[in-house]
Design a protein around this motif. Structure first.
Motif, PDB file in Angstrom:
ATOM      1  N   MET A 168     -90.695 -50.023  23.197  1.00  0.00           N
ATOM      2  CA  MET A 168     -91.092 -51.280  22.870  1.00  0.00           C
ATOM      3  C   MET A 168     -92.286 -51.378  23.226  1.00  0.00           C
ATOM      4  O   MET A 168     -92.727 -52.592  23.589  1.00  0.00           O
ATOM      5  CB  MET A 168     -90.140 -52.293  23.265  1.00  0.00           C
ATOM      6  N   THR A 169     -93.536 -50.831  23.484  1.00  0.00           N
ATOM      7  CA  THR A 169     -94.637 -50.853  24.142  1.00  0.00           C
ATOM      8  C   THR A 169     -95.573 -51.696  23.236  1.00  0.00           C
ATOM      9  O   THR A 169     -96.559 -52.402  23.620  1.00  0.00           O
ATOM     10  CB  THR A 169     -95.293 -49.767  24.467  1.00  0.00           C
ATOM     11  N   GLY A 170     -95.413 -51.668  21.970  1.00  0.00           N
ATOM     12  CA  GLY A 170     -96.103 -52.297  20.762  1.00  0.00           C
ATOM     13  C   GLY A 170     -97.459 -52.085  20.515  1.00  0.00           C
ATOM     14  O   GLY A 170     -98.034 -51.041  20.367  1.00  0.00           O
ATOM     15  N   TRP A 171     -98.103 -53.242  20.296  1.00  0.00           N
ATOM     16  CA  TRP A 171     -99.441 -53.331  19.657  1.00  0.00           C
ATOM     17  C   TRP A 171    -100.681 -53.251  20.925  1.00  0.00           C
ATOM     18  O   TRP A 171    -101.152 -53.756  21.500  1.00  0.00           O
ATOM     19  CB  TRP A 171     -99.803 -54.793  19.234  1.00  0.00           C
ATOM     20  N   ILE A 197    -106.310 -50.486  16.157  1.00  0.00           N
ATOM     21  CA  ILE A 197    -105.591 -51.408  16.627  1.00  0.00           C
ATOM     22  C   ILE A 197    -105.919 -52.851  16.223  1.00  0.00           C
ATOM     23  O   ILE A 197    -105.183 -53.711  16.167  1.00  0.00           O
ATOM     24  CB  ILE A 197    -105.404 -51.097  18.289  1.00  0.00           C
ATOM     25  N   GLU A 198    -107.070 -53.020  16.118  1.00  0.00           N
ATOM     26  CA  GLU A 198    -107.762 -54.208  15.550  1.00  0.00           C
ATOM     27  C   GLU A 198    -107.131 -54.686  14.271  1.00  0.00           C
ATOM     28  O   GLU A 198    -107.265 -55.839  13.808  1.00  0.00           O
ATOM     29  CB  GLU A 198    -109.383 -54.399  15.698  1.00  0.00           C
ATOM     30  N   ASP A 199    -106.747 -53.532  13.571  1.00  0.00           N
ATOM     31  CA  ASP A 199    -106.241 -54.084  12.017  1.00  0.00           C
ATOM     32  C   ASP A 199    -104.783 -54.435  12.248  1.00  0.00           C
ATOM     33  O   ASP A 199    -104.285 -54.778  10.942  1.00  0.00           O
ATOM     34  CB  ASP A 199    -106.297 -52.722  11.269  1.00  0.00           C
ATOM     35  N   VAL A 200    -104.063 -54.094  13.050  1.00  0.00           N
ATOM     36  CA  VAL A 200    -102.512 -54.415  13.235  1.00  0.00           C
ATOM     37  C   VAL A 200    -102.365 -56.076  12.832  1.00  0.00           C
ATOM     38  O   VAL A 200    -101.461 -56.275  11.855  1.00  0.00           O
ATOM     39  CB  VAL A 200    -101.998 -54.212  14.374  1.00  0.00           C
ATOM     40  N   TYR A 214     -96.557 -55.715   1.036  1.00  0.00           N
ATOM     41  CA  TYR A 214     -96.027 -54.374   0.992  1.00  0.00           C
ATOM     42  C   TYR A 214     -94.505 -54.345   0.620  1.00  0.00           C
ATOM     43  O   TYR A 214     -93.805 -55.381   0.379  1.00  0.00           O
ATOM     44  CB  TYR A 214     -95.893 -53.926   2.604  1.00  0.00           C
ATOM     45  N   GLN A 215     -93.953 -53.051   0.564  1.00  0.00           N
ATOM     46  CA  GLN A 215     -92.681 -52.867   0.326  1.00  0.00           C
ATOM     47  C   GLN A 215     -92.181 -51.779   1.339  1.00  0.00           C
ATOM     48  O   GLN A 215     -92.977 -51.022   1.956  1.00  0.00           O
ATOM     49  CB  GLN A 215     -92.634 -52.381  -1.131  1.00  0.00           C
ATOM     50  N   GLY A 216     -90.701 -51.737   1.351  1.00  0.00           N
ATOM     51  CA  GLY A 216     -89.997 -50.792   2.373  1.00  0.00           C
ATOM     52  C   GLY A 216     -90.446 -51.145   3.802  1.00  0.00           C
ATOM     53  O   GLY A 216     -90.688 -52.137   4.154  1.00  0.00           O
ATOM     54  N   ASN A 217     -90.174 -50.119   4.556  1.00  0.00           N
ATOM     55  CA  ASN A 217     -90.461 -50.110   5.968  1.00  0.00           C
ATOM     56  C   ASN A 217     -91.944 -50.084   6.176  1.00  0.00           C
ATOM     57  O   ASN A 217     -92.616 -49.025   5.942  1.00  0.00           O
ATOM     58  CB  ASN A 217     -89.675 -49.133   6.832  1.00  0.00           C
ATOM     59  N   VAL A 218     -92.365 -51.043   6.947  1.00  0.00           N
ATOM     60  CA  VAL A 218     -94.001 -51.158   7.190  1.00  0.00           C
ATOM     61  C   VAL A 218     -94.380 -50.817   8.510  1.00  0.00           C
ATOM     62  O   VAL A 218     -93.809 -50.996   9.482  1.00  0.00           O
ATOM     63  CB  VAL A 218     -94.483 -52.637   6.864  1.00  0.00           C
ATOM     64  N   SER A 219     -95.575 -49.883   8.535  1.00  0.00           N
ATOM     65  CA  SER A 219     -95.788 -49.353   9.941  1.00  0.00           C
ATOM     66  C   SER A 219     -97.557 -49.313   9.885  1.00  0.00           C
ATOM     67  O   SER A 219     -98.070 -49.150   8.621  1.00  0.00           O
ATOM     68  CB  SER A 219     -95.428 -48.187  10.421  1.00  0.00           C
ATOM     69  N   VAL A 220     -98.082 -49.364  10.915  1.00  0.00           N
ATOM     70  CA  VAL A 220     -99.658 -49.156  10.931  1.00  0.00           C
ATOM     71  C   VAL A 220     -99.735 -47.764  11.676  1.00  0.00           C
ATOM     72  O   VAL A 220     -99.372 -47.335  12.865  1.00  0.00           O
ATOM     73  CB  VAL A 220    -100.305 -49.999  11.671  1.00  0.00           C
ATOM     74  N   ARG A 221    -100.343 -46.816  11.169  1.00  0.00           N
ATOM     75  CA  ARG A 221    -100.508 -45.488  11.965  1.00  0.00           C
ATOM     76  C   ARG A 221    -102.125 -45.424  12.264  1.00  0.00           C
ATOM     77  O   ARG A 221    -102.914 -45.871  11.581  1.00  0.00           O
ATOM     78  CB  ARG A 221    -100.689 -44.158  10.844  1.00  0.00           C
ATOM     79  N   LEU A 222    -102.283 -45.401  13.647  1.00  0.00           N
ATOM     80  CA  LEU A 222    -103.420 -45.757  14.496  1.00  0.00           C
ATOM     81  C   LEU A 222    -104.527 -44.642  14.342  1.00  0.00           C
ATOM     82  O   LEU A 222    -104.039 -43.469  14.446  1.00  0.00           O
ATOM     83  CB  LEU A 222    -103.284 -45.921  15.888  1.00  0.00           C
ATOM     84  N   SER A 223    -105.675 -44.872  13.953  1.00  0.00           N
ATOM     85  CA  SER A 223    -106.646 -43.989  14.067  1.00  0.00           C
ATOM     86  C   SER A 223    -107.497 -44.294  15.228  1.00  0.00           C
ATOM     87  O   SER A 223    -107.698 -45.471  15.670  1.00  0.00           O
ATOM     88  CB  SER A 223    -107.699 -44.061  12.675  1.00  0.00           C
ATOM     89  N   TYR A 224    -108.229 -43.202  15.812  1.00  0.00           N
ATOM     90  CA  TYR A 224    -108.826 -43.461  17.098  1.00  0.00           C
ATOM     91  C   TYR A 224    -110.172 -42.849  16.901  1.00  0.00           C
ATOM     92  O   TYR A 224    -110.513 -42.034  16.165  1.00  0.00           O
ATOM     93  CB  TYR A 224    -108.172 -42.498  18.356  1.00  0.00           C
TER      94      TYR A 224
END
Ligand SMILES: NC(=O)c1ccc[n+]([C@@H]2O[C@H](COP(=O)([O-])OP(=O)(O)OC[C@H]3O[C@@H](n4cnc5c(N)ncnc54)[C@H](OP(=O)(O)O)[C@@H]3O)[C@@H](O)[C@H]2O)c1
Length: 330
Positions: free
Chosen positions: A91-94, A305-308, A320-330
């Protein structure tokens, strides 16, 4: 090490905006260091940001990192429990990186699903609510509100897999209603802005519904009561209409008299994702996927991370639809 994370700048009282969030640099240190790969987003998190939070867990305070479900990869470990390269959930989050004791991370099986992001879905809630609370089985006629959202997009498919005769869903746009029928296997769907729910259910389930999985409340709950057969089971999971609707809808007053008259079982539940609930979901989910009876409904936003925060605001607006997530780019 120094990481970037998103903190809440102020508790939310009205409409959430980008100004409620800030990107901050902080130091993380601990037995295990984890790079965040993907962060789950859900409307529930807004509740935890509100000054008048109704969920019985501590609400986030200004200056705190938004601590939600995330999956990541171990990049440094001083614990025999976790190795570099392990996939973990926490649960470390954003935050781009997190650190802590090994037992604050749950090791995941990287091979269990085709996509590690499946671990971030709301399956345990949807499965527990549909299979255990509403106890849906052969022959049921089921209505799912909020059916294109994280929980609802799984709940309707679960009902079909459990043998329901007919599953009807509601969603906020014609495109989402089409998605329910054409991609998720719903028998029928309607757009809930398009007239009273009671009328739409009267057309789509003329003999009434025997079970209802509700994540919306308000007008859709009232419409479902109208369409309920005597003794119908209502699994009451969420209240999106009061969580995301205007202030006047924030604390709705459900009509109990109509439920009493029909002997409808009102079954509110809170799912804290016990190990048993998670295991039951994973077992069924992976076999239904293997049998080709289930699709994982998701929207993956790619960004830093700034786009979350913006992705979260877009989710609340129904983009959006369904389960939503952000895949982080570095
Ligand atoms: N009981 C439990 O243990 C438990 C566990 C998890 C979640 N929940 C609850 O279940 C509910 C659903 O969670 P979720 O993660 O599936 O939600 P979600 O998908 O994150 O919710 C986003 C969706 O809400 C819909 N929405 C936006 N404004 C709305 C409004 N005014 N009225 C109705 N719908 C609106 C939009 O879909 P449309 O475009 O289709 O409107 C949007 O895509 C929440 O209330 C959550 O708190 C309960």
């Amino acid at each position: 090490m120094i990481t970037r994370e998103i903190q809440l700048t102020a508790q939310i009282t009205g409409t959430p905006t980008r100004d409620h969030f800030t990107v901050t640099k902080t130091e993380v240190d601990g037995q295990v260091l984890v790079r965040t790969d993907q962060i789950g987003l859900a409307a529930t998190y807004l509740e935890l940001m509100r000054a008048d939070c109704t969920i019985p867990v501590p609400a986030w305070q200004p200056g705190q990192r938004v601590g939600v479900a995330a999956i990541g990869t171990v990049v440094r470990s001083e614990s025999p429990e976790l190795e570099v390269g392990d996939l973990v959930q926490s649960m470390t989050g954003w935050s781009e990186y997190s650190a802590g004791p090994a037992d604050s991370y749950l090791k995941l099986d990287r091979e269990l699903f085709a996509d590690p992001g499946y671990h971030l879905g709301q399956g345990p809630t949807a499965y527990y609510g549909m299979a255990e609370v509403a106890a849906v089985g052969e022959g049921d006629v089921v209505f799912v509100s909020g059916a294109a959202g994280g929980v609802g997009s799984l709940a309707g498919q679960i009902a079909k897999c459990l043998g329901a005769a007919r599953v009807i869903g509601s969603a906020g746009s014609p495109a989402k209603a089409d998605y329910l029928v054409n991609e998720l296997g719903y028998d029928a769907a309607f757009e809930y802005h398009d007239g009273p729910t009671a009328d739409r259910l009267g057309e789509l389930a003329p003999e009434g519904i025997s079970a209802f999985f509700d994540v919306v409340g308000g007008e859709q709950y009232q419409g479902a009561l109208h369409a309920a057969r005597p003794g119908a089971r209502f699994a009451l999971c969420g209240s999106l209409s009061s969580q995301l609707g205007g202030a006047a809808q924030r604390f709705p007053q459900p009509d109990r008299a109509a439920a009493e008259a029909k002997g409808v079982e009102l079954l509110p539940f809170s799912c804290y994702h016990t190990p048993d609930q998670i295991a039951a979901w994973r077992e069924h989910f992976s076999s239904w996927l293997d049998e080709g009876r289930f699709v994982y409904p998701q929207t993956v936003v790619e960004g830093g991370i700034e786009d979350v925060p913006q992705a979260f605001l877009s989710l609340l607006q129904g983009s959006y639809q369904g389960n939503v997530s952000v895949r982080l780019s570095y």
